[in-house]
Design a protein around this motif. Structure first.
Motif, PDB file in Angstrom:
ATOM      1  N   TRP A 235       0.830  -1.216   0.000  1.00 38.61           N
ATOM      2  CA  TRP A 235       0.000   0.000   0.000  1.00 38.61           C
ATOM      3  C   TRP A 235       0.860   1.261   0.000  1.00 38.61           C
ATOM      4  N   ARG A 236       2.170   1.095   0.250  1.00 37.05           N
ATOM      5  CA  ARG A 236       3.077   2.245   0.243  1.00 37.05           C
ATOM      6  C   ARG A 236       4.061   2.194  -0.924  1.00 37.05           C
ATOM      7  N   LEU A 237       4.331   0.998  -1.419  1.00 37.59           N
ATOM      8  CA  LEU A 237       5.313   0.842  -2.494  1.00 37.59           C
ATOM      9  C   LEU A 237       4.878  -0.287  -3.429  1.00 37.59           C
ATOM     10  N   ALA A 238       4.696   0.033  -4.710  1.00 45.61           N
ATOM     11  CA  ALA A 238       4.278  -0.950  -5.706  1.00 45.61           C
ATOM     12  C   ALA A 238       5.419  -1.197  -6.687  1.00 45.61           C
ATOM     13  N   THR A 239       5.434  -2.350  -7.296  1.00 47.74           N
ATOM     14  CA  THR A 239       6.458  -2.651  -8.298  1.00 47.74           C
ATOM     15  C   THR A 239       6.085  -2.016  -9.633  1.00 47.74           C
ATOM     16  N   VAL A 240       7.074  -1.900 -10.517  1.00 49.80           N
ATOM     17  CA  VAL A 240       6.826  -1.379 -11.869  1.00 49.80           C
ATOM     18  C   VAL A 240       5.796  -2.234 -12.589  1.00 49.80           C
ATOM     19  N   THR A 241       5.887  -3.547 -12.412  1.00 52.43           N
ATOM     20  CA  THR A 241       4.939  -4.452 -13.071  1.00 52.43           C
ATOM     21  C   THR A 241       3.507  -4.181 -12.612  1.00 52.43           C
ATOM     22  N   ARG A 242       3.320  -3.990 -11.300  1.00 53.54           N
ATOM     23  CA  ARG A 242       1.972  -3.692 -10.791  1.00 53.54           C
ATOM     24  C   ARG A 242       1.456  -2.367 -11.343  1.00 53.54           C
ATOM     25  N   VAL A 243       2.355  -1.380 -11.422  1.00 57.27           N
ATOM     26  CA  VAL A 243       1.972  -0.072 -11.972  1.00 57.27           C
ATOM     27  C   VAL A 243       1.572  -0.217 -13.444  1.00 57.27           C
ATOM     28  N   GLU A 244       2.342  -0.984 -14.188  1.00 61.96           N
ATOM     29  CA  GLU A 244       2.046  -1.165 -15.612  1.00 61.96           C
ATOM     30  C   GLU A 244       0.752  -1.941 -15.815  1.00 61.96           C
ATOM     31  N   GLU A 245       0.450  -2.869 -14.915  1.00 58.83           N
ATOM     32  CA  GLU A 245      -0.823  -3.596 -15.003  1.00 58.83           C
ATOM     33  C   GLU A 245      -1.998  -2.642 -14.807  1.00 58.83           C
ATOM     34  N   MET A 246      -1.837  -1.699 -13.887  1.00 58.05           N
ATOM     35  CA  MET A 246      -2.884  -0.700 -13.685  1.00 58.05           C
ATOM     36  C   MET A 246      -3.046   0.168 -14.925  1.00 58.05           C
ATOM     37  N   LYS A 247      -1.927   0.507 -15.556  1.00 57.76           N
ATOM     38  CA  LYS A 247      -1.985   1.294 -16.790  1.00 57.76           C
ATOM     39  C   LYS A 247      -2.720   0.519 -17.895  1.00 57.76           C
ATOM     40  N   LEU A 248      -2.480  -0.780 -17.962  1.00 54.47           N
ATOM     41  CA  LEU A 248      -3.153  -1.608 -18.970  1.00 54.47           C
ATOM     42  C   LEU A 248      -4.673  -1.493 -18.848  1.00 54.47           C
ATOM     43  N   ILE A 249      -5.174  -1.611 -17.623  1.00 53.26           N
ATOM     44  CA  ILE A 249      -6.623  -1.555 -17.408  1.00 53.26           C
ATOM     45  C   ILE A 249      -7.172  -0.184 -17.780  1.00 53.26           C
ATOM     46  N   LEU A 250      -6.481   0.887 -17.380  1.00 50.09           N
ATOM     47  CA  LEU A 250      -6.949   2.237 -17.700  1.00 50.09           C
ATOM     48  C   LEU A 250      -6.913   2.494 -19.208  1.00 50.09           C
ATOM     49  N   ASN A 251      -5.900   1.963 -19.888  1.00 48.01           N
ATOM     50  CA  ASN A 251      -5.797   2.137 -21.337  1.00 48.01           C
ATOM     51  C   ASN A 251      -6.882   1.374 -22.095  1.00 48.01           C
ATOM     52  N   MET A 252      -7.452   0.366 -21.441  1.00 41.68           N
ATOM     53  CA  MET A 252      -8.509  -0.416 -22.087  1.00 41.68           C
ATOM     54  C   MET A 252      -9.850   0.320 -22.139  1.00 41.68           C
ATOM     55  N   ILE A 253     -10.048   1.259 -21.236  1.00 41.96           N
ATOM     56  CA  ILE A 253     -11.356   1.922 -21.138  1.00 41.96           C
ATOM     57  C   ILE A 253     -11.769   2.593 -22.448  1.00 41.96           C
ATOM     58  N   PRO A 254     -10.894   3.401 -23.100  1.00 42.08           N
ATOM     59  CA  PRO A 254     -11.293   4.003 -24.385  1.00 42.08           C
ATOM     60  C   PRO A 254     -11.598   2.962 -25.465  1.00 42.08           C
ATOM     61  N   ILE A 255     -10.825   1.869 -25.484  1.00 46.52           N
ATOM     62  CA  ILE A 255     -11.081   0.811 -26.467  1.00 46.52           C
ATOM     63  C   ILE A 255     -12.448   0.188 -26.204  1.00 46.52           C
ATOM     64  N   TRP A 256     -12.736  -0.102 -24.934  1.00 51.09           N
ATOM     65  CA  TRP A 256     -14.029  -0.692 -24.556  1.00 51.09           C
ATOM     66  C   TRP A 256     -15.181   0.217 -25.001  1.00 51.09           C
ATOM     67  N   LEU A 257     -15.051   1.495 -24.745  1.00 53.50           N
ATOM     68  CA  LEU A 257     -16.119   2.442 -25.080  1.00 53.50           C
ATOM     69  C   LEU A 257     -16.331   2.557 -26.589  1.00 53.50           C
ATOM     70  N   THR A 258     -15.239   2.572 -27.352  1.00 53.85           N
ATOM     71  CA  THR A 258     -15.366   2.761 -28.802  1.00 53.85           C
ATOM     72  C   THR A 258     -15.792   1.491 -29.540  1.00 53.85           C
ATOM     73  N   THR A 259     -15.869   0.357 -28.841  1.00 58.20           N
ATOM     74  CA  THR A 259     -16.394  -0.855 -29.481  1.00 58.20           C
ATOM     75  C   THR A 259     -17.890  -1.047 -29.221  1.00 58.20           C
ATOM     76  N   VAL A 471     -10.048   4.733 -34.480  1.00 61.26           N
ATOM     77  CA  VAL A 471      -8.733   4.753 -35.142  1.00 61.26           C
ATOM     78  C   VAL A 471      -7.784   5.678 -34.383  1.00 61.26           C
ATOM     79  N   PHE A 472      -8.286   6.826 -33.945  1.00 56.31           N
ATOM     80  CA  PHE A 472      -7.459   7.763 -33.179  1.00 56.31           C
ATOM     81  C   PHE A 472      -6.990   7.126 -31.871  1.00 56.31           C
ATOM     82  N   VAL A 473      -7.906   6.485 -31.159  1.00 57.53           N
ATOM     83  CA  VAL A 473      -7.569   5.849 -29.875  1.00 57.53           C
ATOM     84  C   VAL A 473      -6.598   4.688 -30.081  1.00 57.53           C
ATOM     85  N   ALA A 474      -6.855   3.875 -31.113  1.00 58.81           N
ATOM     86  CA  ALA A 474      -6.017   2.695 -31.364  1.00 58.81           C
ATOM     87  C   ALA A 474      -4.592   3.091 -31.732  1.00 58.81           C
TER      88      ALA A 474
END
Length: 502
Positions: A235-259, A471-474
């Motif tokens: 809860w105080r320190l996360a690994t780079v991998t955990r941070v990148e996994e969170m980024k993956l989920i957030l980056n999926m939101i625009p794709i989900w919406l545009t489909t 296309v812009f989001v992708a």
């Protein structure tokens, strides 16, 4: 929408095999209860052949059966597909290529089942009885459970690792807590798992997007003194991998919406397209009358054709041309299918306009003189689009989520279809309200007094505009970037007890 819950439980606590088995049994119970509601005298709709008002007990049993099937589907769909994909190792070059074909052939199998469902099962319902169809479906489900269990000694299993949502919440909390901490001059200074632990999980490379979240992986000067203590406090320190996994989920939101607009177009195939077929001439081959639901088989045929063409011909050719082992990137494949949805809506509008012209010339006979095969192009083309977009969405949401969320990833894909159906109903209600104020609603008491051609035209405009946004989001999207290791991606093993893996 139930797969969101089923996928979460499979990934977090139950394991995919156990979830598939349990949900299959619940599914079978639902089918058996549905069969009983047609066969058991006390549970039948009524005593006579034609029911003006079914007995209350029948309604209760019927809806319990339907909801059991719905709940079971929520666990069965995401878990079984992700369990199948997990049989391939992403870190093995040959298996990784086979895994890319898995989703194609998985959907071919689904479409073959759909063909049997809308032809053989519908024919049994129409010509024999609903009870006979329910018995057939129950027997099929029971046999599939037996076949699935026979493969138990040979499967690879993924261990359930607890809630996949907790690490994401930890990243957010840690990033907010250290919001005022300056970024390090070198991203390599961000915290990652110790060298001794790297074989336990696949690591992700750092990316520059959503940099605010990187603060969760920063160890500042003040915290250096308590570094060892911090490493044990996610809860105080996360690994780079955990941070990148969170980024993956957030980056999926625009794709989900545009489909979602594509999903709205798909929703019309099982509603208005089928309704159109009921007003047309369905006689073929020596006066054989096609049941309205069986027309949907054309969409399944279109999907099978496009998947076969893509997997056997297009992918090998594109691999040589582009050098990409997938042939097309996943998002390119999805976008290509979206083009077909726009074409489908344009053709559907033209066909419906022709049908209404026939009705206008001969109101008494209506469009019964117009062959139902006029609907074939729109069913086939949307089926071809499904072979690109829907299969691509399955591969995208499975591949791009964190490894601990594979079942939930398939659930995200299924939620596109579920949410799109809700949006389709909302759009119809909104258009009905607006056009009614204008003088005459596009949705009348029957299709002959409606203007579905206008509605299809509206959907064509929406999907075309959305394609530009997609296309812009992708183009801005960054794919999951894994540090390849010799570790099997699925953290798999064979022969261990299911209880130990769950």
């Amino acid at each position: 929408m139930m797969p969101l819950l089923g996928g979460f439980l499979a990934d977090a606590y139950l394991g995919q095999f156990s979830t598939v088995l349990a949900s299959s049994i619940v599914y079978l119970l639902g089918l058996l209860l549905l069969t009983m509601s047609r066969l058991v005298p006390g549970l039948k709709p009524c005593d006579s052949g034609l029911c003006h008002e079914p007995y209350k007990v029948h309604e209760v049993v019927f809806f319990i059966a339907v909801y059991l099937i719905s709940i079971a589907t929520g666990g069965h769909k995401p878990s079984l597909e992700s369990f199948g994909a997990n049989q391939f190792d992403d870190d093995h070059p040959e298996e990784r290529k086979k895994k890319m074909s898995f989703f194609n052939w998985w959907n071919s199998g689904l479409c073959c089942g759909l063909l049997l469902g809308v032809t053989v099962i519908v024919y049994i319902q129409d010509q024999v009885s609903w009870a006979a169809a329910d018995i057939t479906l129950s027997a099929v489900m029971a046999s599939t459970i037996a076949i699935f269990c026979m493969g138990r000694p040979f499967y690879r299993y993924r261990k359930a690792t607890g809630s996949p949502l907790t690490p994401m919440l930890q990243v957010i909390v840690a990033a907010i807590a250290k919001r005022n901490v300056p970024y390090p001059s070198d991203p390599d200074q961000l915290y990652e798992v110790p060298e001794s632990d790297k074989t336990r999980m696949r690591l992700l490379f750092h990316t520059d997007k959503l940099k605010f979240l990187d603060k969760a992986a920063i160890i500042d000067d003040k915290q250096n003194k308590e570094e060892e203590k911090l490493k044990n406090n996610p809860w105080r320190l996360a690994t780079v991998t955990r941070v990148e996994e969170m980024k993956l989920i957030l980056n999926m939101i625009p794709i989900w919406l545009t489909t979602l607009p594509f999903g709205i177009c798909v929703a019309q195939t099982a509603t208005f397209f089928i309704k159109q077929s009921t007003t047309m001439n369905r006689k073929v081959f020596h006066n054989f009358i096609i049941p309205p639901a069986s027309v949907f088989a054309l969409a399944a045929i279109g999907t099978i054709i496009s998947i076969t063409f893509y997997d056997r011909l297009l992918v090998p050719f594109l691999r040589k041309v582009t050098g990409n082992e997938r042939g097309l990137k996943i998002l390119q494949r999805i976008g290509f299918g979206m083009i077909f949805s726009t074409i489908t809506m344009v053709i559907a509008a033209l066909v419906e306009r022709k049908r209404l012209n026939i009705v206008e010339k001969n109101p008494l006979e209506g469009s019964i003189s117009m062959s139902v095969l006029w609907l074939a192009p729109q069913f086939l083309i949307i089926g071809i689009g499904d072979g690109f977009t829907l299969v691509g969405l399955q591969e995208y949401f499975y591949d791009q989520v964190p490894d601990s969320m594979r079942s939930l990833g398939i659930a995200f894909y299924l939620s596109v279809i579920g949410a799109a159906n809700f949006l389709s109903s909302l759009l119809i209600t909104l258009v009905d309200h607006i056009t009614e104020k204008g003088g005459k609603s596009w949705f009348g008491k029957d299709l002959n007094s409606s203007r579905l051609d206008y509605f299809y035209g509206l959907l064509a405009v929406i999907t075309m505009a959305n394609l530009g946004v997609y296309v812009f989001v992708a183009r801005k999207y960054s794919y999951k970037n894994v540090q390849r290791t010799t570790m099997a991606v699925a953290d798999c093993c064979k022969g261990d007890s299911i209880e130990a893996m769950a």
